[in-house]
Design a protein around this motif. Structure first.
Motif, mmCIF file in Angstrom:
data_model
loop_
_atom_site.group_PDB
_atom_site.id
_atom_site.type_symbol
_atom_site.label_atom_id
_atom_site.label_comp_id
_atom_site.label_asym_id
_atom_site.label_seq_id
_atom_site.Cartn_x
_atom_site.Cartn_y
_atom_site.Cartn_z
ATOM 1 N N ALA A 45 0.785 -1.256 -0.073
ATOM 2 C CA ALA A 45 -0.062 0.043 -0.026
ATOM 3 C C ALA A 45 1.055 1.248 0.153
ATOM 4 N N ALA A 46 0.478 2.149 -0.901
ATOM 5 C CA ALA A 46 1.384 3.240 -0.871
ATOM 6 C C ALA A 46 0.479 4.583 -0.637
ATOM 7 N N PHE A 47 -0.633 4.399 -1.554
ATOM 8 C CA PHE A 47 -1.169 5.775 -2.035
ATOM 9 C C PHE A 47 -2.824 5.356 -2.048
ATOM 10 N N PHE A 48 -3.394 6.270 -1.554
ATOM 11 C CA PHE A 48 -5.040 5.936 -1.653
ATOM 12 C C PHE A 48 -5.680 7.488 -1.842
ATOM 13 N N TRP A 53 -0.572 9.326 1.611
ATOM 14 C CA TRP A 53 0.493 8.480 1.430
ATOM 15 C C TRP A 53 0.803 7.758 2.722
#
Lengths: 200, 589
Positions: free
Chosen positions: A45-48, A64
């Motif tokens: 996960a890195a970016f929503f 982030w």
């Protein structure tokens, strides 16, 4: 940075805090309404992104996650760049994670973006019986340092949406971007990713 | 920007690294190492990525003037030979200096922290080049924002002027320096190249011509000298003098020239950029950071400020086993990739099981291929009043008769956030055989660029006479003092890479683009992991970024000039009302 297009605000939000404090869990609860009891360390996960309607405007958060780079104190400057908001997360059952949260606050203050909205989240509030960090201590620390503070639980969803709404409300509105925006590459020739030509 | 803490977090305070056994350990976070880290992590390998520095990027970082100065002048990282290991033989990892002849003046600069200076500049991305393709394919482009390089200029020796490069049909049409005949000739030539590249017209340019020197082909096409110079040095970006080449190797073949022209032309208009070239906001140092972030997202572990004290070899066999960190911890890996600054002990290089003898005979990394002279200037004046980010080429022999190589110059402004508004950072580079030759050319280019704006300007020269050089240098400092605030000149060795149990990428080349570096890195990865795909085509579909419904105008919404683009971008995201997720989820869910 928080940027405005009509009544729409785009805001980069970064998460900071000790390993295992529940950064990813908070985001997953907020973005997807999910909670996993045994959330793995952040991999993948890195970016929503998530859009909120606040009063007369919509705020689109680009969230982030640290991708684990905080573990050996190796977060890249890229991570903090242009962030309009930060949530510093600690675990109320760990005094050490609270101490680390204070270090992250110091790092953010050193960076000198005075307009950044900072929130302190005492996570795992559902584990009251194992509490090590009194809410009063955290609240006093937050007040001294100009942060706003809530205790959250990604597990029960307590205060999770609230913390993001609160940040959305606090984001400065008519503020010009700190740095001129660049173009983001999208591999579609017809798409509207256009070079911005404004000079600072 | 958040500055890495250099002093308050000594390496020894770190918790021990876990796990202790990896598929690959990488030392150094330069662009190639970072791409390898991201590619290997994406392929499911366990990777530990270390850097002795407190910042990401190594030879591809963007640093403040004071950090740049200490990076260039730093002596090879400290290695203690006394570190012993019971289980393994500890072999010191020696380093050699890649930078030499560093001249920086003045040493102190106000607001030093507000500058991001590229260690291996000048460098740009072409909109259609392999670096951009890799960033799109790997999903790394989501972490980056770019600006167009808004003008390309060429220096004309006769007039001493900078004139704009007519690089496209539109630019030819608008050009004021070319006559009608020249415009027609150039237009015809571009058309010929374009037609040649269309499949049905294969063979429009004969095979014989394709293998001949590009310069001869241009002559055959009866292009005038000025146009030839523009095509060779500003569009095909030839490094060496094509008309008086010392060796055939320095000559660009027609097929290569045409390929470069094709890349340039297919770059024009892509992403709706204003020109063929892009520059990353905040400097080239963002590129390795973006690949490292991608690697971290895929599970790679990052430890900065962590030097490797020694390599570990199996007792008896001498086979590579792992590394001893400065913190004292031993970590094992099947493979090791090291920064080009390090030299692999030959005894270890031989240790790969089944490695063929002849390939391991080479010293590792391989011999120095040449040198590149680099220069950085900080100024208060733009070289062109109506452009902020611009490329300038000084073709061979434009500065002085003995100039055998192109000098390339990239001016960057506050709008790419590498300096405060109203200031400019200018990067220069040229290939060279020896330091004094390279520096003379850069100094001559700096003179030509900045002295022109001053009264009483004298002829530039890159005389071989060292006395002349020193005299003109001290003279320049006075002349330039009002516009030129800070200057750095240095020489960087160009080394080749190698792939073994212990591998090393090449050091930064002298090119303007990242293309060769990307190609070499891809080959390295394929040798390291034969059969593994270098960023599988669909790798990014599982990532939240890609399903972001927002059309990618993330940074553009703010721009008032851009209200239509902004509408499209934020409208699609916010139209969902509140609380609707636009992101999608990682694979661990």
């Amino acid at each position: 940075m928080a940027t405005i297009g009509h009544n729409n605000l785009n805001a980069k939000l970064v998460l900071l805090g000790d390993m295992g404090a529940g950064k990813s869990s908070l985001v997953l609860r907020f973005v997807k309404g999910q909670f996993l009891e045994f959330q793995e360390s952040t991999i993948g996960a890195a970016f929503f992104s998530q859009t909120l309607a606040v009063n007369d405007a919509t705020v689109k958060f680009e969230i982030w996650d640290t991708a684990g780079q905080e573990r050996y104190h190796s977060l890249a400057p890229m991570y903090y760049r242009g962030a309009a908001a930060a949530i510093i997360v600690y675990d109320i059952t760990s005094a050490e994670s609270f101490a680390r949260a204070k270090k992250w606050v110091q790092e953010l203050q050193k960076q000198g973006n005075p307009n950044m909205v900072m929130a302190l989240a005492g996570n795992k509030a559902d584990l009251e019986e194992r509490r090590c960090v009194p809410a009063e201590d955290a609240r006093a620390y937050a007040e001294e340092n100009g942060l706003f503070f809530v205790e959250t639980s990604a597990k029960t969803a307590q205060n999770v949406n609230e913390i993001f709404y609160e940040i959305a409300k606090k984001l400065p509105r008519a503020q010009p971007p700190q740095n001129p925006a660049g173009m983001v590459l999208v591999d579609r020739q017809t798409d509207g990713s256009r070079a911005s030509t404004c000079c600072s | 920007m958040l500055e890495p803490e250099t002093s308050s977090s000594p390496a020894t305070e770190f918790p021990p690294v876990e796990p202790t056994n990896f598929d690959m350990i990488i030392v150094g976070t330069g662009l190639q190492e970072s791409i390898i880290a991201a590619a290997a992590s994406t392929a499911g390998k366990s990777v530990l990525h270390l850097d002795p520095n407190p910042f990401y990027g190594s030879h591809f970082s963007s640093l403040s003037p004071s950090d740049l100065s200490s990076f260039l002048r730093s002596s090879p990282p400290y290695c203690s030979p006394s570190l012993l290991s019971d289980e393994y033989d500890a072999i010191p990892l020696s380093a050699r200096p890649l930078y030499s002849d560093v001249e920086i003046s003045p040493e102190e600069l106000e607001n030093c922290r507000r500058f991001c200076l590229d260690v291996s500049g000048p460098r740009v991305l072409f909109c259609a080049d392999s670096a951009i393709e890799l960033m799109l394919k790997s999903g790394v482009s989501h972490y980056l924002e770019f600006k167009s390089v808004d003008a390309s200029l060429i220096y004309e020796a006769e007039s001493g002027n900078l004139s704009s490069v007519p690089d496209s049909r539109a630019a030819i049409f608008k050009d004021r320096s070319l006559g009608l005949t020249e415009k027609t000739q150039l237009m015809k030539f571009f058309k010929l190249v374009q037609e040649h590249l269309e499949e049905e017209n294969e063979g429009l340019i004969s095979e014989e011509d394709m293998e001949s020197p590009f310069v001869e082909f241009l002559t055959k096409m009866r292009l005038p000298k000025k146009i030839k110079s523009i095509i060779l040095y500003s569009i095909a970006l030839a490094d060496y003098d094509q008309e008086n080449a010392e060796t055939g190797e320095d000559l660009l073949k027609t097929k290569d020239g045409i390929n470069r022209l094709a890349l340039y032309h297919s770059s024009i208009g892509r992403f709706n950029a204003q020109s063929a070239m892009l520059y990353p906001m905040y400097g080239q140092g963002e590129l390795p950071q973006a690949f490292c972030r991608r690697a971290a997202v895929k599970g790679c572990i990052y430890v900065l400020r962590m030097p490797v004290a020694a390599l570990l070899a199996e007792k008896g066999t001498g086979l590579y086993k792992g590394v001893k960190l400065k913190s004292g911890q031993d970590l094992l890996s099947s493979q090791l990739v090291i920064d080009p600054r390090f030299v692999v002990p030959p005894s270890l290089a031989l240790s790969r099981r089944g490695a063929s003898q002849e390939s391991s005979q080479d010293p590792i990394p391989a011999a120095v291929k040449g040198k590149v002279a680099r220069g950085i200037c900080i100024t208060r004046l733009s070289l062109k009043s109506d452009a902020s980010n611009l490329l300038i080429v000084f073709p061979p022999r434009s500065l002085c008769p003995e100039q055998a190589t192109s000098v390339r110059v990239l001016q960057l402004s506050g709008n790419v956030a590498v300096c405060p508004p109203g200031m400019f950072v200018t990067h220069l580079s040229t290939l060279c055989h020896d330091a004094s030759q390279g520096k003379r050319l850069l100094t001559a280019a700096i003179d030509a660029l900045f002295r022109d704006t001053m009264p009483g300007n004298s002829e530039t020269s890159c005389s071989e006479n060292p006395e002349d050089t020193s005299a003109s240098e001290s003279d320049n400092m006075k002349v330039h003092s009002s516009a030129l605030l800070w200057t750095a000149l240095y020489i960087q060795e160009i080394t080749e890479g190698s792939v073994q149990t212990i591998s090393s990428g090449p050091s930064p080349d002298g090119n303007l683009s990242y293309n060769d570096l990307i190609d070499v890195t891809k080959k390295m990865f394929q040798q390291l992991y034969p059969g593994q795909e270098f960023f599988p085509e669909k790798a990014s579909s599982e990532d939240p970024e890609d399903k972001n419904s927002d059309g990618g105008c993330r940074g553009d919404n703010s721009s008032e000039k851009n209200s239509d683009g902004g509408d499209g971008g934020s409208g699609s995201g916010s139209g969902n009302g509140n609380g609707n997720s636009v992101g999608v989820y990682p694979e661990y869910l």
